[in-house]
Design an enzyme around this catalytic site. Structure first.
Site, PDB file in Angstrom:
ATOM      1  N   PRO A 179       0.686  -1.303  -0.242  1.00  0.00           N
ATOM      2  CG  PRO A 179       0.034  -1.027   2.289  1.00  0.00           C
ATOM      3  CD  PRO A 179       0.906  -1.863   1.414  1.00  0.00           C
ATOM      4  N   GLY A 180       2.003   1.302   0.115  1.00  0.00           N
ATOM      5  CA  GLY A 180       2.989   2.719  -0.123  1.00  0.00           C
ATOM      6  C   GLY A 180       3.809   2.935   1.006  1.00  0.00           C
ATOM      7  CD  GLU A 215       0.591  -4.300  -5.795  1.00  0.00           C
ATOM      8  OE1 GLU A 215       1.581  -3.764  -4.999  1.00  0.00           O
ATOM      9  OE2 GLU A 215       0.196  -5.070  -6.185  1.00  0.00           O
ATOM     10  NE  ARG A 271      -1.035  -5.671  -2.320  1.00  0.00           N
ATOM     11  CZ  ARG A 271      -0.985  -5.626  -0.899  1.00  0.00           C
ATOM     12  NH1 ARG A 271      -1.839  -6.149  -0.033  1.00  0.00           N
ATOM     13  NH2 ARG A 271       0.289  -5.067  -0.485  1.00  0.00           N
ATOM     14  CB  CYS A 276       7.670  -9.226   5.918  1.00  0.00           C
ATOM     15  SG  CYS A 276       6.075  -9.691   5.131  1.00  0.00           S
TER      16      CYS A 276
HETATM   17  C1  LIG Z   1       5.330  -7.028   0.532  1.00  0.00           C
HETATM   18  S1  LIG Z   1       3.902  -6.333  -0.550  1.00  0.00           S
HETATM   19  C2  LIG Z   1       4.711  -4.675  -0.751  1.00  0.00           C
HETATM   20  C3  LIG Z   1       4.402  -3.757   0.523  1.00  0.00           C
HETATM   21  C4  LIG Z   1       4.816  -2.182   0.076  1.00  0.00           C
HETATM   22  N1  LIG Z   1       6.037  -2.352  -0.422  1.00  0.00           N
HETATM   23  C5  LIG Z   1       4.614  -1.358   1.435  1.00  0.00           C
HETATM   24  O1  LIG Z   1       5.902  -1.100   1.880  1.00  0.00           O
HETATM   25  O2  LIG Z   1       3.719  -0.951   1.571  1.00  0.00           O
HETATM   26  C6  LIG Z   1       4.130  -7.019  -1.930  1.00  0.00           C
HETATM   27  C7  LIG Z   1       3.358  -6.736  -3.256  1.00  0.00           C
HETATM   28  O3  LIG Z   1       3.935  -7.216  -4.320  1.00  0.00           O
HETATM   29  C8  LIG Z   1       2.795  -7.481  -5.236  1.00  0.00           C
HETATM   30  N2  LIG Z   1       2.884  -8.875  -6.132  1.00  0.00           N
HETATM   31  C9  LIG Z   1       2.512  -9.980  -5.762  1.00  0.00           C
HETATM   32  N3  LIG Z   1       3.223 -10.755  -6.909  1.00  0.00           N
HETATM   33  C10 LIG Z   1       3.984 -10.073  -7.592  1.00  0.00           C
HETATM   34  C11 LIG Z   1       4.590 -10.370  -8.714  1.00  0.00           C
HETATM   35  N4  LIG Z   1       4.789 -11.584  -9.319  1.00  0.00           N
HETATM   36  N5  LIG Z   1       5.528  -9.406  -9.235  1.00  0.00           N
HETATM   37  C12 LIG Z   1       5.305  -7.908  -8.648  1.00  0.00           C
HETATM   38  N6  LIG Z   1       4.501  -7.712  -7.461  1.00  0.00           N
HETATM   39  C13 LIG Z   1       4.051  -8.640  -6.954  1.00  0.00           C
HETATM   40  C14 LIG Z   1       1.646  -7.617  -4.309  1.00  0.00           C
HETATM   41  O4  LIG Z   1       0.421  -7.445  -4.859  1.00  0.00           O
HETATM   42  C15 LIG Z   1       1.912  -6.833  -2.942  1.00  0.00           C
HETATM   43  O5  LIG Z   1       1.381  -5.484  -3.216  1.00  0.00           O
END
Ligand SMILES: C[S@@+](CC[C@H](N)C(=O)[O-])C[C@H]1O[C@@H](n2cnc3c(N)ncnc32)[C@H](O)[C@@H]1O
Length: 303
Positions: A121-122, A141, A146, A238
């Site tokens: 979410p950012g 994203e 999302r 994480c």
């Molecule tokens: C750990 S979360 C990111 C959190 C964000 N960076 C933050 O600090 O708020 C990982 C993100 O990667 C996206 N995602 C899922 N599969 C992916 C893919 N194959 N390639 C790139 N992004 C992906 C997900 O939708 C998710 O929003």
């Protein structure tokens, strides 16, 4: 002392992390208790100059790694009830582990351009712009719903010079656009969710870890193609398992010439013993949230 009858999956994780008996017991207790979540806030571009949040904060002056603009509320404070948050967007609320994961950005020179490849979410974008305001930032994203939340958050917090996109990493690699800094906060098995008290069935198992590791390698292979000569890539997760962390980075370093991992002096006490290169892991027992992994890569411009 080791908690009663640790499960096979818990013991497997501790053994993969090569933890001592006391550290294993601490990690298993934290995973079971689910109380390791710790909140932080980061000031946004909307915050007035010299702004101080309207709640009591912990003295973090001795930590040495906290990114600029980050405040840690004292226990019992509720930062998200204030108008400054809800109406004005002066600060963004996130997990302290995310702030720890971003500490490595201290070693990156101010980038003219940056791409947050997995941005919703950012949180990581907010932490990055609190340190450097690039002339051009892309928050990407792939997930459409999302992406909507990401857009709202960036708008509410007044993050300037930002383009929101929804390309897959391999599509980005085909654009030939290059950035001084890439953030890859990768989708992962999310083992640290357990330490926050959030159910995450199967996250300690080999099948979920292996599936994520495969996806992370694919994302990073595409991401390195988006970095300008001499640029940086911050890889964070994480989750705790080495297969999604050290081994993913080791795979990239072996397969793609011209990259090396960067020492982060402020994170020395978190240095991973599971890699021959500088990489850092925080566990719940450190007391800074549910935990995470961070590794900063630098491209050698001669390649
Ligand atoms: C750990 S979360 C990111 C959190 C964000 N960076 C933050 O600090 O708020 C990982 C993100 O990667 C996206 N995602 C899922 N599969 C992916 C893919 N194959 N390639 C790139 N992004 C992906 C997900 O939708 C998710 O929003």
């Amino acid at each position: 002392m080791m908690p009663d009858s640790p499960s096979h999956a818990e013991l497997r994780l501790c053994s993969r992390l090569q933890l001592s008996e006391s550290s294993s017991a601490a990690l298993i207790r934290a995973l079971r208790a689910g109380e390791s979540s710790r909140q932080a806030v980061v000031l946004t571009p909307r915050a007035p100059q010299d702004y101080v949040p309207p709640f009591a904060c912990v003295d973090t002056s001795e930590w040495g790694w906290l990114p600029p603009g980050v405040f840690v509320p004292q226990d019992g404070e509720k930062p998200t009830v204030h108008e400054d948050y809800r109406e004005h967007g002066y600060y963004y609320s996130l997990d302290l582990s995310s702030c720890w994961e971003s500490a490595a950005l201290a070693e990156v020179p101010p980038p003219a351009s940056s791409l947050d490849l997995c941005a919703a979410p950012g949180g990581k974008t907010m932490l990055m712009v609190a340190r450097h305001l690039p002339l051009q930032h892309v928050a990407n994203e792939v997930n459409a719903s999302r992406r909507g939340i990401l857009r709202q958050n960036l708008e509410h917090c007044g993050v300037p010079n930002t383009e929101v996109t929804g390309l897959r990493p391999d599509q980005w690699a085909e654009t030939n656009r290059l950035f001084d800094l890439l953030l890859v906060d990768a989708p992962c098995s999310g083992q640290s969710l357990l330490a926050k008290g959030i159910r995450n069935p199967g996250c300690l198992g080999a099948s979920m870890v292996n599936g994520n590791a495969k996806r992370q390698k694919g994302i990073l292979l595409a991401a390195v193609r988006c970095v300008a000569p001499g640029g940086h890539l911050l890889y964070t997760t994480c989750t705790y398992d080495p297969d999604e962390n050290e081994k993913v980075v080791a795979y990239i370093l072996k397969r793609v010439p011209g990259w090396s991992a960067v020492e982060i002096p402020a994170l020395e006490s978190f240095r991973s013993i599971l890699a021959a290169f500088p990489a850092y892991r925080m566990l719940p027992e450190h007391g800074f949230g549910a935990g995470g992994f961070s590794c900063l890569l630098r491209h050698n411009p001669q390649h």
